[in-house]
Design a protein around this motif. Structure first.
Motif, PDB file in Angstrom:
ATOM      1  N   TYR A 139       6.685   0.593  -6.504  1.00 19.33           N
ATOM      2  CA  TYR A 139       5.916   0.569  -5.175  1.00 19.33           C
ATOM      3  C   TYR A 139       4.513   0.282  -5.412  1.00 19.33           C
ATOM      4  O   TYR A 139       3.869   0.619  -6.398  1.00 19.33           O
ATOM      5  N   GLN A 140       3.848  -0.232  -4.493  1.00 24.14           N
ATOM      6  CA  GLN A 140       2.225  -0.478  -4.370  1.00 24.14           C
ATOM      7  C   GLN A 140       1.748   0.551  -3.195  1.00 24.14           C
ATOM      8  O   GLN A 140       2.388   0.502  -2.434  1.00 24.14           O
ATOM      9  N   GLY A 141       0.343   0.805  -3.588  1.00 22.04           N
ATOM     10  CA  GLY A 141      -0.283   1.508  -2.133  1.00 22.04           C
ATOM     11  C   GLY A 141      -0.230   2.949  -2.704  1.00 22.04           C
ATOM     12  O   GLY A 141       0.053   3.618  -3.707  1.00 22.04           O
ATOM     13  N   ASN A 142      -0.110   3.777  -1.555  1.00 24.81           N
ATOM     14  CA  ASN A 142      -0.360   5.336  -1.513  1.00 24.81           C
ATOM     15  C   ASN A 142       0.811   5.903  -1.614  1.00 24.81           C
ATOM     16  O   ASN A 142       1.910   5.545  -0.506  1.00 24.81           O
ATOM     17  N   ALA A 162      -0.735   7.002 -14.700  1.00 25.53           N
ATOM     18  CA  ALA A 162      -2.178   6.668 -14.831  1.00 25.53           C
ATOM     19  C   ALA A 162      -2.476   5.266 -15.041  1.00 25.53           C
ATOM     20  O   ALA A 162      -3.503   4.563 -14.850  1.00 25.53           O
ATOM     21  N   ASP A 163      -1.501   4.496 -15.904  1.00 22.92           N
ATOM     22  CA  ASP A 163      -1.764   3.271 -16.423  1.00 22.92           C
ATOM     23  C   ASP A 163      -1.377   2.172 -15.100  1.00 22.92           C
ATOM     24  O   ASP A 163      -1.439   0.740 -15.473  1.00 22.92           O
ATOM     25  N   ASN A 164      -1.246   2.821 -14.000  1.00 22.89           N
ATOM     26  CA  ASN A 164      -0.555   1.602 -12.947  1.00 22.89           C
ATOM     27  C   ASN A 164      -1.723   1.616 -11.744  1.00 22.89           C
ATOM     28  O   ASN A 164      -1.805   2.503 -10.891  1.00 22.89           O
ATOM     29  N   PRO A 165      -2.743   0.582 -11.913  1.00 21.49           N
ATOM     30  CA  PRO A 165      -3.880   0.678 -10.605  1.00 21.49           C
ATOM     31  C   PRO A 165      -3.104   0.234  -9.446  1.00 21.49           C
ATOM     32  O   PRO A 165      -4.050   0.383  -8.408  1.00 21.49           O
ATOM     33  N   GLU A 166      -2.086  -0.243  -9.211  1.00 26.40           N
ATOM     34  CA  GLU A 166      -1.585  -0.438  -7.912  1.00 26.40           C
ATOM     35  C   GLU A 166      -1.000   0.516  -7.135  1.00 26.40           C
ATOM     36  O   GLU A 166      -0.672   0.419  -6.025  1.00 26.40           O
ATOM     37  N   ASP A 212       1.158   8.099   8.766  1.00 24.27           N
ATOM     38  CA  ASP A 212       0.378   7.045   9.359  1.00 24.27           C
ATOM     39  C   ASP A 212      -1.086   7.065   9.069  1.00 24.27           C
ATOM     40  O   ASP A 212      -1.307   6.128   8.802  1.00 24.27           O
ATOM     41  N   ARG A 213      -1.569   8.257   9.015  1.00 26.29           N
ATOM     42  CA  ARG A 213      -3.085   8.318   8.643  1.00 26.29           C
ATOM     43  C   ARG A 213      -3.459   7.694   7.377  1.00 26.29           C
ATOM     44  O   ARG A 213      -4.503   7.034   7.200  1.00 26.29           O
ATOM     45  N   TYR A 214      -2.515   7.872   6.257  1.00 24.28           N
ATOM     46  CA  TYR A 214      -2.917   7.385   4.883  1.00 24.28           C
ATOM     47  C   TYR A 214      -2.026   6.532   4.393  1.00 24.28           C
ATOM     48  O   TYR A 214      -2.110   6.094   3.347  1.00 24.28           O
ATOM     49  N   ASN A 215      -1.112   5.733   5.765  1.00 23.34           N
ATOM     50  CA  ASN A 215      -0.541   4.360   4.887  1.00 23.34           C
ATOM     51  C   ASN A 215       0.330   4.665   3.935  1.00 23.34           C
ATOM     52  O   ASN A 215       0.388   4.092   2.935  1.00 23.34           O
ATOM     53  N   ILE A 216       1.223   5.869   3.929  1.00 20.10           N
ATOM     54  CA  ILE A 216       2.154   6.100   2.749  1.00 20.10           C
ATOM     55  C   ILE A 216       3.147   5.114   2.893  1.00 20.10           C
ATOM     56  O   ILE A 216       3.940   4.766   3.707  1.00 20.10           O
ATOM     57  N   ARG A 217       3.580   4.705   1.620  1.00 21.18           N
ATOM     58  CA  ARG A 217       4.549   3.767   1.076  1.00 21.18           C
ATOM     59  C   ARG A 217       5.738   4.453   0.611  1.00 21.18           C
ATOM     60  O   ARG A 217       6.983   4.060   0.770  1.00 21.18           O
ATOM     61  N   GLY A 234      10.330   3.575   7.980  1.00 17.55           N
ATOM     62  CA  GLY A 234      10.589   2.630   6.978  1.00 17.55           C
ATOM     63  C   GLY A 234       9.897   3.016   5.340  1.00 17.55           C
ATOM     64  O   GLY A 234       9.633   2.181   4.656  1.00 17.55           O
ATOM     65  N   ILE A 235       9.648   4.401   5.365  1.00 17.21           N
ATOM     66  CA  ILE A 235       9.057   4.605   3.989  1.00 17.21           C
ATOM     67  C   ILE A 235      10.155   5.072   3.098  1.00 17.21           C
ATOM     68  O   ILE A 235      11.031   5.986   3.684  1.00 17.21           O
ATOM     69  N   ALA A 236      10.047   4.797   1.895  1.00 11.30           N
ATOM     70  CA  ALA A 236      10.848   5.136   0.932  1.00 11.30           C
ATOM     71  C   ALA A 236      10.629   6.578   0.553  1.00 11.30           C
ATOM     72  O   ALA A 236       9.595   7.223   0.532  1.00 11.30           O
TER      73      ALA A 236
END
Length: 524
Positions: A393-396, A414-418, A462-467, A489-491
């Motif tokens: 996943y990407q994002g928050n 730690a090594d995943n900036p996405e 919603d507030r933190y745009n969770i993925r 639709g959040i995993a």
């Protein structure tokens, strides 16, 4: 005028300032004119104006006189208009009958008319004539289901907020009232009945009798006697009264009967120890208590405030294996029901040892699973697997697993900036410091104190745009975390709790069936 009507006029209510008219609020019963009271029938015959819902008017048209009476019909949702018209006619000196199905004082027109009158500067005299209520008619068709304390609850949320209805429904079931449910379902209201059924199934035995009566004493009447386990979601509508028995109700000869208490019980219920620590433990204890079991509900820490149901005693304090075995022996405990949290491994081992030592059956409850069938839900066996699964996943991503496992995720990702790892935690200084030491900034911490409702969790997503969210399947409030995520639709990554080699747990119904079937009260 008939003497009975003259006697009624002496018991009227009003300020007497509105001409000489009168309003009779007439309960017409279930609709069969033969079930009208004498006074109600006479009031309808002598009234100059009759006002009512057109569907109810058709039920009594055989005793109306349209050639000399003003017949005013209104739609189902025009109750206030009926009250207003009645007041206007009465203030012109007319005798008005406002009809209401069943009893006018039970979800009927009586309160509507009185509330309208209370808002006016003057009002005519008002007479209320009782009728056979819908719950009485339904009860008569079922047998004797209302012979002990009961609660009438309307499931319509058009005028009452649903949270209040749900609160009353839960309280009535926990107090072991028989339920008489009005307005269970309509074309526009489907979810309320579904939620009511879920509450009933949670708190009632699956073999609790249920009577479903549609159009009692009318054309198209139907009567079904069933039980909670076989309650069909589509079996009811707005013309249906649903009667749900209490813990003592039973079915005999296709009739539903609730004992009044004249005959003593034939035996005493089994002694059961329920090990608490989850919110479901209290529900289980109260269910067993309502069935006649003598229950001790045990907590390690001081328990939440009551009340607790009939037959339930509460104790608190830690157990060791010898102490628990002695308690089982001294108290004559016949069953142990383990409702502790899946992570409470120590008390589970103690309980299993004590049960073997005293030869007491040990029943382990397991929270129902079903969310794993959702396409967006992925079950994993450890936090390490959950961290690996998040890499796609990407994002928050939001961890709802607490502070203890946070280091596993920060190290693995730690090594995943996405990916931005966020965690919900308690607003304690040591907890916040620990998260900060693991590399989280203030924007990555949602520090707050529960309880967390589904609405609140959804707002956070919603507030933190969770993925993606990570949860433990042993969480007490699992549904309130998962359902708002799936709606958006959040995993969901779900970490399974360790079974520690114990056999798979049992459901509420299976536990209850084992205890009471073995004790001679066959409910399964």
């Amino acid at each position: 005028m008939d003497q009975a009507i003259l006697m009624i006029m002496g018991m009227t209510m009003g300020n007497g300032q509105c001409s000489q008219g009168r309003i009779y609020i007439v309960g017409i019963g279930p609709g069969d004119v033969n079930l009208l009271s004498m006074q109600a029938r006479q009031a309808l015959e002598h009234a100059q104006v009759i006002i009512g819902y057109q569907g109810y008017m058709r039920l009594i048209e055989a005793i109306l006189h349209p050639q000399r009476q003003v017949i005013v019909t209104k739609n189902l949702s025009e109750e206030i208009e009926r009250a207003q018209l009645a007041m206007e006619y009465a203030c012109q000196g007319q005798h008005v009958a406002v009809i209401s199905s069943g009893d006018a004082g039970i979800y009927g027109m009586a309160s509507v008319v009185f509330e309208w009158a209370a808002r006016q500067h003057e009002s005519p005299e008002i007479v209320v004539l009782p009728g056979i209520s819908a719950l009485q008619a339904a009860a008569a068709r079922c047998g004797a289901p209302l012979s002990h304390d009961f609660a009438a609850i309307s499931l319509s949320d058009l005028l009452t907020p649903w949270p209040l209805i749900e609160k009353r429904l839960q309280a009535a079931i926990r107090a072991d009232f028989v339920l008489a449910l009005y307005n269970p379902r309509s074309q526009r209201r489907q979810k309320q009945w579904e939620r009511a059924q879920a509450i009933i199934r949670t708190h009632c035995s699956p073999r609790t009798p249920v009577g479903i009566v549609r159009n009692a004493f009318r054309d198209g009447e139907s009567v079904v006697i069933t039980d909670v386990a076989h309650l069909e979601p589509d079996a009811v509508d707005m013309f249906t009264i649903v009667l749900v028995g209490n813990s003592q109700s039973f079915v005999w000869n296709s009739r539903m009967i609730t004992p009044r208490g004249y005959y003593p019980p034939s035996d005493r219920g089994p002694r059961v120890l329920v090990l608490g620590g989850t919110r479901e433990a209290k529900i289980m204890a109260e269910r067993l208590g309502r069935r006649g079991a003598r229950v001790t509900l045990s907590y390690r820490l001081p328990p939440p405030p009551g009340p607790y149901g009939e037959g339930v005693m509460v104790r608190w304090g830690a157990w060791d294996d010898v102490g628990l075995a002695q308690f089982l022996r001294d108290e004559g405990i016949a069953w142990i029901v383990d409702m502790t949290h899946p992570d409470a491994q120590i008390i589970q081992k103690v309980a299993r040892w004590a049960a073997r030592e005293q030869q007491v059956p040990y029943l382990r409850w397991e929270r129902p699973r079903g969310l794993e069938q959702e396409a967006l839900v992925r079950r994993v066996d450890s936090h390490q697997q959950a961290a690996a699964a998040l890499r796609q996943y990407q994002g928050n991503v939001l961890l709802l697993t607490g502070i203890k496992s946070l280091a596993i995720y920060t190290e693995a990702l730690a090594d995943n900036p996405e990916i931005t790892v966020m965690v919900r935690l308690l607003p304690r200084s040591e907890t916040l410091l620990q998260a900060e030491q693991l590399g989280l900034g203030p924007h990555q911490m949602v520090a707050m104190v529960g309880p967390y409702s589904a609405a609140l969790n959804g707002a956070i997503y919603d507030r933190y745009n969770i993925r993606a969210v990570v949860v433990k399947d042993s969480s007490d409030d699992l549904a309130s975390k998962v359902e708002p995520a799936l709606e958006r639709g959040i995993a969901v990554i779900m970490v399974q709790s360790s079974s520690d080699g114990v056999d798979e747990g049992l459901s509420f119904d299976a536990i209850e069936c084992q205890i009471f079937e073995t004790s001679g009260a066959v409910i399964c």
